[in-house]
Design a protein around this motif. Structure first.
Motif, short mmCIF file in Angstrom:
data_model
loop_
_atom_site.label_atom_id
_atom_site.label_comp_id
_atom_site.label_asym_id
_atom_site.label_seq_id
_atom_site.Cartn_x
_atom_site.Cartn_y
_atom_site.Cartn_z
N LEU A 239 0.81 -1.21 0.00
CA LEU A 239 0.00 0.00 0.00
C LEU A 239 0.85 1.27 0.00
CD1 LEU A 239 -2.74 -1.03 2.59
CD2 LEU A 239 -3.01 -0.85 0.13
N ASP A 240 2.09 1.16 0.45
CA ASP A 240 2.97 2.32 0.52
C ASP A 240 3.81 2.51 -0.75
OD1 ASP A 240 2.12 3.08 3.00
OD2 ASP A 240 3.71 2.03 4.09
N VAL A 241 3.64 1.63 -1.73
CA VAL A 241 4.43 1.74 -2.96
C VAL A 241 4.00 2.99 -3.74
CG1 VAL A 241 5.00 0.68 -5.17
CG2 VAL A 241 4.83 -0.74 -3.12
N THR A 260 -3.23 -6.40 -6.69
CA THR A 260 -3.84 -7.67 -6.29
C THR A 260 -3.32 -8.15 -4.95
OG1 THR A 260 -4.07 -8.28 -8.63
CG2 THR A 260 -4.29 -10.04 -7.01
N TYR A 261 -1.99 -8.19 -4.80
CA TYR A 261 -1.40 -8.66 -3.55
C TYR A 261 -1.80 -7.75 -2.38
CZ TYR A 261 1.83 -11.22 -6.68
OH TYR A 261 2.38 -12.02 -7.65
N GLY A 262 -1.65 -6.44 -2.59
CA GLY A 262 -1.97 -5.50 -1.53
C GLY A 262 -3.44 -5.51 -1.16
N GLY A 263 -4.32 -5.57 -2.17
CA GLY A 263 -5.76 -5.56 -1.91
C GLY A 263 -6.23 -6.79 -1.15
N LEU A 264 -5.79 -7.97 -1.58
CA LEU A 264 -6.22 -9.21 -0.93
C LEU A 264 -5.65 -9.32 0.49
CD1 LEU A 264 -6.04 -11.82 -3.84
CD2 LEU A 264 -8.05 -10.67 -2.92
N CYS A 265 -4.38 -8.96 0.67
CA CYS A 265 -3.78 -9.02 2.01
C CYS A 265 -4.47 -8.04 2.96
CB CYS A 265 -2.29 -8.72 1.94
SG CYS A 265 -1.30 -10.04 1.20
N PHE A 270 -6.92 -6.35 7.58
CA PHE A 270 -7.28 -5.03 8.12
C PHE A 270 -8.68 -5.04 8.71
CE2 PHE A 270 -4.37 -2.12 5.35
CZ PHE A 270 -3.27 -2.72 5.94
N ASP A 271 -8.88 -4.21 9.74
CA ASP A 271 -10.25 -4.01 10.21
C ASP A 271 -10.92 -2.96 9.33
OD1 ASP A 271 -9.46 -1.43 11.07
OD2 ASP A 271 -8.94 -2.16 13.06
N ARG A 272 -12.18 -2.68 9.64
CA ARG A 272 -12.98 -1.82 8.77
C ARG A 272 -12.40 -0.40 8.65
NH1 ARG A 272 -17.99 -1.97 6.60
NH2 ARG A 272 -19.16 -0.03 6.44
N SER A 273 -11.96 0.17 9.75
CA SER A 273 -11.43 1.53 9.71
C SER A 273 -10.12 1.59 8.93
CB SER A 273 -11.23 2.06 11.13
OG SER A 273 -10.30 1.26 11.84
N GLU A 274 -9.26 0.58 9.11
CA GLU A 274 -8.00 0.53 8.36
C GLU A 274 -8.26 0.38 6.87
OE1 GLU A 274 -4.39 -1.37 10.84
OE2 GLU A 274 -6.12 -2.70 10.65
N LEU A 275 -9.24 -0.45 6.52
CA LEU A 275 -9.57 -0.66 5.12
C LEU A 275 -9.99 0.65 4.45
CD1 LEU A 275 -9.73 -3.13 3.18
CD2 LEU A 275 -12.18 -3.18 3.63
N LYS A 276 -10.78 1.43 5.18
CA LYS A 276 -11.23 2.72 4.65
C LYS A 276 -10.07 3.70 4.53
CE LYS A 276 -14.16 6.16 3.78
NZ LYS A 276 -14.75 6.33 2.43
N GLN A 277 -9.29 3.82 5.59
CA GLN A 277 -8.23 4.82 5.64
C GLN A 277 -7.04 4.48 4.75
OE1 GLN A 277 -6.69 5.37 9.59
NE2 GLN A 277 -5.02 6.69 8.94
N LYS A 278 -6.59 3.22 4.80
CA LYS A 278 -5.33 2.86 4.14
C LYS A 278 -5.49 2.29 2.74
CE LYS A 278 -3.02 2.03 8.56
NZ LYS A 278 -2.30 1.06 9.41
N VAL A 279 -6.71 1.90 2.38
CA VAL A 279 -6.92 1.31 1.05
C VAL A 279 -7.85 2.18 0.21
CG1 VAL A 279 -7.63 -0.75 -0.22
CG2 VAL A 279 -6.56 -1.00 2.01
N ILE A 280 -9.09 2.30 0.64
CA ILE A 280 -10.09 3.01 -0.17
C ILE A 280 -9.75 4.49 -0.32
CG2 ILE A 280 -12.52 3.65 -0.29
CD1 ILE A 280 -13.17 1.01 1.11
N ASP A 281 -9.26 5.13 0.75
CA ASP A 281 -8.93 6.56 0.69
C ASP A 281 -7.46 6.81 0.35
OD1 ASP A 281 -11.52 7.14 1.35
OD2 ASP A 281 -11.14 7.43 3.49
N ASN A 282 -6.73 5.77 0.01
CA ASN A 282 -5.31 5.89 -0.32
C ASN A 282 -5.17 6.29 -1.80
OD1 ASN A 282 -2.60 5.46 -1.01
ND2 ASN A 282 -2.39 3.78 0.45
N ASN A 284 -2.56 7.12 -3.63
CA ASN A 284 -1.49 6.44 -4.36
C ASN A 284 -1.88 5.03 -4.77
OD1 ASN A 284 0.28 8.61 -4.29
ND2 ASN A 284 1.25 7.96 -2.38
N PHE A 285 -2.45 4.28 -3.82
CA PHE A 285 -2.82 2.89 -4.14
C PHE A 285 -3.99 2.83 -5.11
CE2 PHE A 285 -4.54 -1.38 -3.02
CZ PHE A 285 -3.42 -2.11 -3.36
N ARG A 286 -4.80 3.88 -5.12
CA ARG A 286 -5.93 3.91 -6.05
C ARG A 286 -5.44 3.84 -7.50
NH1 ARG A 286 -9.44 8.91 -4.93
NH2 ARG A 286 -9.45 7.92 -2.86
N ASN A 287 -4.25 4.38 -7.78
CA ASN A 287 -3.70 4.31 -9.13
C ASN A 287 -3.42 2.86 -9.54
OD1 ASN A 287 -3.40 7.17 -9.86
ND2 ASN A 287 -2.01 7.24 -8.11
#
Length: 441
Positions: A239-241, A260-265, A270-282, A284-287
């Motif tokens: 997620l930090d790439v 794929t690797y980052g999303g599935l892991c 992750f809990d629900r808040s981490e998923l929102k903060q670090k994945v969905i609202d990320n 950089n990772f959205r690209n």
């Protein structure tokens, strides 16, 4: 149904988590056979060949895919110098692709002859450098030997020569170059403890690193954590790439793999808040997620509690994920963890749940769902009990009011004890009372 207190409320309906909210959903993308040509185009070098051979060995008896993968591997190997791997591929083809893809002895002999000549030249040059004690030339000599052995498929010898350059590195750039070479070979050999070691060595460099180098190190570290089944750590690395990485590390990993690797892991750990903060609202990772729409959609579906859609996306991706050289060993574990998290998240807001409707949402039978819930209840992951007769799951929410009262009483008792102790000490000091230990004669 048990009423725990007035705040618990009546039995809540399942519309938001069930299968009824489907009128505005786009159709599910069904799993398609792997487009090997498009897949192979994402990579270069040795990893391209090894991924093609992995597909050929794990395609489940699909002869068309197997022969296509072997054909492409054959063509790719002939661009290099690895005659041993060429012979292995020819044996696997076994004449099934015609004479054009048979044993080319003249090519093998020519390549082996050139390799021997090049090896002799490199040995003479390195011997001369060591005689003259020129550190930079010695470093380059060992590095050239590492490149030579890597091209020939001798990974152990390549690793040894890359590591030997360490004693002759004079700048930060040299150290980073050595670490990146060691990491590349270690990934190819499957020695992920070495990967972690050299990633740490590169990151401890006092000088600031190039953003692309940092992105490569995070990818390598993510792969190492994935291999060790440390999925949360792997997710954080991927997620930090930085999206600036692009295709510049496709000798190891493609941008689609990072998504794929980052999303599935992340989904699995992750809990629900981490998923929102670090994945969905990320941002950089959205690209990266834009490159794999199915992964993006299943993450959004999971967070939005559209579990039927999420699980259908996962099912459509599974066949192709099992052909991934790094992910195949982890697919079942990740899928199992994602499903368990979905079951837990589904039950959390409710006092009671209709198992029939829940089974529909998870595309399973009521009896199968009961077994899954029983396992989660036994592991203390869900606080509930099952009414097998009426097929209802009743939650056992903690009595928050009583727990709060108990906590307040405990804090009051602790405060009273501390105040009494302070008053006692103050009085002792006021009256100049000092306890002296008795002296032993």
């Amino acid at each position: 149904m048990e009423r725990e207190d007035d705040a618990s409320g009546p039995m809540m309906e399942m519309c938001t988590n069930g299968v009824e909210e489907t009128s505005n959903r786009r159709p599910i993308i069904s799993g398609e056979p792997l487009d090997i040509e498009a897949y192979a185009a994402l990579y270069k070098g040795r990893t391209k060949i090894m991924r093609l051979l992995f597909i050929a060995n794990h395609c489940g008896g699909n002869h068309a895919i197997q022969l296509e993968a072997l054909r492409m591997a054959y063509d790719e190997i002939k661009k290099g110098e690895n005659t041993q791997l060429f012979r292995e591929v020819v044996n696997k083809i076994g004449g099934r692709l015609g004479d054009k893809y048979g044993m080319d002895s003249s090519w093998c002999e020519a390549v082996d002859r050139r390799a021997e000549q090049k090896k002799g030249k490199l040995e003479n040059e390195l011997s001369s450098y060591r005689t003259n004690l020129i550190k930079e030339s010695i470093r380059m000599g060992y590095n050239d030997f590492g490149d030579f052995y890597y091209a020939c498929g001798m990974l152990g010898d390549a690793f040894k020569n890359y590591i030997r350059t360490r004693d002759y590195c004079t700048t930060t750039k040299h150290i980073i170059h050595m670490c990146m070479n060691a990491i590349l070979v270690s990934i190819e050999m499957g020695q992920f403890t070495h990967v972690t070691s050299y990633v740490n060595k590169a990151e401890q460099n006092p000088d600031p690193l190039d953003p692309i180098v940092i992105a490569k190190l995070r990818c390598a570290s993510g792969l190492a954590h994935l291999e060790l089944k440390k999925y949360k750590l792997a997710a954080r690395k991927f997620l930090d790439v930085n999206p600036e990485l692009g295709n510049s590390y496709n000798e190891v990993i493609a941008p689609q793999d990072i998504a794929t690797y980052g999303g599935l892991c992340a989904l699995a750990s992750f809990d629900r808040s981490e998923l929102k903060q670090k994945v969905i609202d990320n941002i950089n990772f959205r690209n990266f997620l834009e490159l794999v729409p199915e992964v993006r959609e299943l993450i959004n579906d999971f967070y939005s509690s559209r579990y039927a859609s999420c699980l259908e996306y996962l099912a459509s991706l599974k066949a192709n994920l099992l052909l991934d050289i790094h992910l195949h060993d982890h697919v079942d574990t990740l899928y199992d963890q994602i499903r368990k998290k979905a079951l837990i998240q589904y039950t959390l807001p409710f006092v009671s749940v209709d198992l029939s409707r829940m089974a529909d949402a998870f595309k399973t039978s009521v009896s199968g769902l009961e077994k899954e819930l029983e396992a989660l209840i036994t592991d203390n992951q869900i606080q509930a009990r099952i009414d097998s007769h009426n097929k209802i799951l009743y939650a056992r929410h903690a009595d928050q009011r009583n727990a709060t009262f108990q906590k307040v009483l405990q804090m009051g008792n602790e405060f009273d004890r501390d105040v009494r102790a302070m008053l006692l000490r103050a009085n002792l000091l006021k009256h100049e009372y000092h306890a002296r230990s008795s002296r032993k004669l």
